[in-house]
Design a protein around this motif. Sequence first.
Motif, PDB file in Angstrom:
ATOM      1  N   SER A  64      20.084 -21.222  17.651  1.00  0.00           N
ATOM      2  CA  SER A  64      20.179 -19.550  17.938  1.00  0.00           C
ATOM      3  C   SER A  64      18.679 -18.999  18.267  1.00  0.00           C
ATOM      4  CB  SER A  64      20.862 -18.966  16.612  1.00  0.00           C
ATOM      5  OG  SER A  64      20.051 -18.979  15.355  1.00  0.00           O
ATOM      6  N   THR A  67      18.625 -18.941  21.789  1.00  0.00           N
ATOM      7  CA  THR A  67      19.869 -18.363  22.540  1.00  0.00           C
ATOM      8  C   THR A  67      19.868 -16.933  22.180  1.00  0.00           C
ATOM      9  OG1 THR A  67      21.179 -19.212  20.762  1.00  0.00           O
ATOM     10  CG2 THR A  67      20.847 -20.538  22.831  1.00  0.00           C
ATOM     11  N   ALA A  68      20.399 -16.759  21.105  1.00  0.00           N
ATOM     12  CA  ALA A  68      20.766 -15.217  20.478  1.00  0.00           C
ATOM     13  C   ALA A  68      19.255 -14.506  20.146  1.00  0.00           C
ATOM     14  CB  ALA A  68      21.471 -15.163  19.478  1.00  0.00           C
ATOM     15  N   VAL A  72      17.771 -10.437  21.086  1.00  0.00           N
ATOM     16  CA  VAL A  72      17.834  -9.292  19.707  1.00  0.00           C
ATOM     17  C   VAL A  72      16.464  -9.039  19.694  1.00  0.00           C
ATOM     18  CG1 VAL A  72      18.188  -8.953  17.424  1.00  0.00           C
ATOM     19  CG2 VAL A  72      19.675 -10.393  18.534  1.00  0.00           C
ATOM     20  N   CYS A 118      23.183 -15.969  14.711  1.00  0.00           N
ATOM     21  CA  CYS A 118      22.794 -15.043  15.711  1.00  0.00           C
ATOM     22  C   CYS A 118      22.104 -13.729  15.353  1.00  0.00           C
ATOM     23  CB  CYS A 118      23.981 -14.725  16.621  1.00  0.00           C
ATOM     24  SG  CYS A 118      24.645 -16.152  17.428  1.00  0.00           S
TER      25      CYS A 118
END
Length: 399
Positions: A64, A67-68, A72, A118
């Motif tokens: 994560s 990716t996330a 963020v 995430c």
Amino acid sequence: MPSESQIPIASQGASKRFATRMALFYGTLFGMTGTHLPFFTVWLKAVGIDAFWIGLITAVPPVSRFTALPVVTSLAERRQALRGGIILTAFATALGFFVLGTQHLPVLVFLIYALTCCLWTPLVPLTDAYALRGVKRYGLNYGPLRLWGSAAFVLGALVCGMLFDLIAARNLIWIIAGSAALGALASLALEPLNDVKTVRPAAGDASTLLRDGGFIAIIVASALIQGSHAAYYIFASIAWQQAGFDGLTIAVLWVLGVIAEIVLFALSPRFTLQPSMLVVIAALSAAARWVLTAQDLPLAILAIVQLAHALSFGLTQVGIMGLMLHHVPGHVMARAQGYLTACGGIVAGLASIGSGTIYETWGQGIYYVMAAMAAVGGLVVWLARDRLAHQPHKAASGG
């Protein structure tokens, strides 16, 4: 950095207030990690999840991170909403762990944990970015703020270790979820930094970092050295439990490493070597640590080896942050930390997945692979040391 005597009296009160609340939040953030890192895999095993799924599930946080997490952190920085992002992700993390505790099927645990991560994994880079802005604004030192996180990690691990022998292992998840809830509540006390809206980060400058060979060397070396801890984080508690150590002993072994880390952080302002050399020393120390950990060591020797966490993790962190502060422009530091964490996530994710498979076949032999990773990380910095010594950018340091 301005001394306290150079800060206006009214600002000194605000400075102390910010420092207190920041230290409190760091404490809850890493206190939760202190319950999670040593005992989450024990909980997974207690609810019937096998080694393959444990390796897969524990690979979720690092995955994560590339990716996330960058999405963020970039969104929060562009919207100038670091504090709001911290609060949102802290509450989402607590909710996710409470829901996770109701599930025992590997697939459902994996999916819920993935959703939780995430929003959980961006918490540290968001918090560091927020803290560094406060450090710059109030003329504080970063080290004393971050030390509370390490101290709380020790407390969290000890409390969880003592409860380990009093409650069923399948109930450990509620301690983790409860500590996450404390962090969510503490996030509400963080003060708005109204002046952060005066600086508008430029997207082009952030993307330029990825074409900077020195910056690439920093993030790759960090990923390899810190990623070499993957097998330790996943299987150390399980191996120690199988060796006959009780919950408190396991917690103490974890705590010894973190105490050594705290001491190193406290002494780090006295270090005179270049950050690149600190990273090389840390990499070699990590390699030696993992070779020793692969052996069947008596408890007394194992405890001494655990003290090397100060070098394998702590000195790496000090050196890498020193390189970041001197090599990265201050106005893109948050996204630079996102890139750093993302690269670390890729390597740690692959290491975690690989560890699950290799551990089933080689057992403690997995640590030889980790030793090789750390050594390569040190080699990357050594080869880039001249480029890094030039330190082309001066970030706003402050501590």
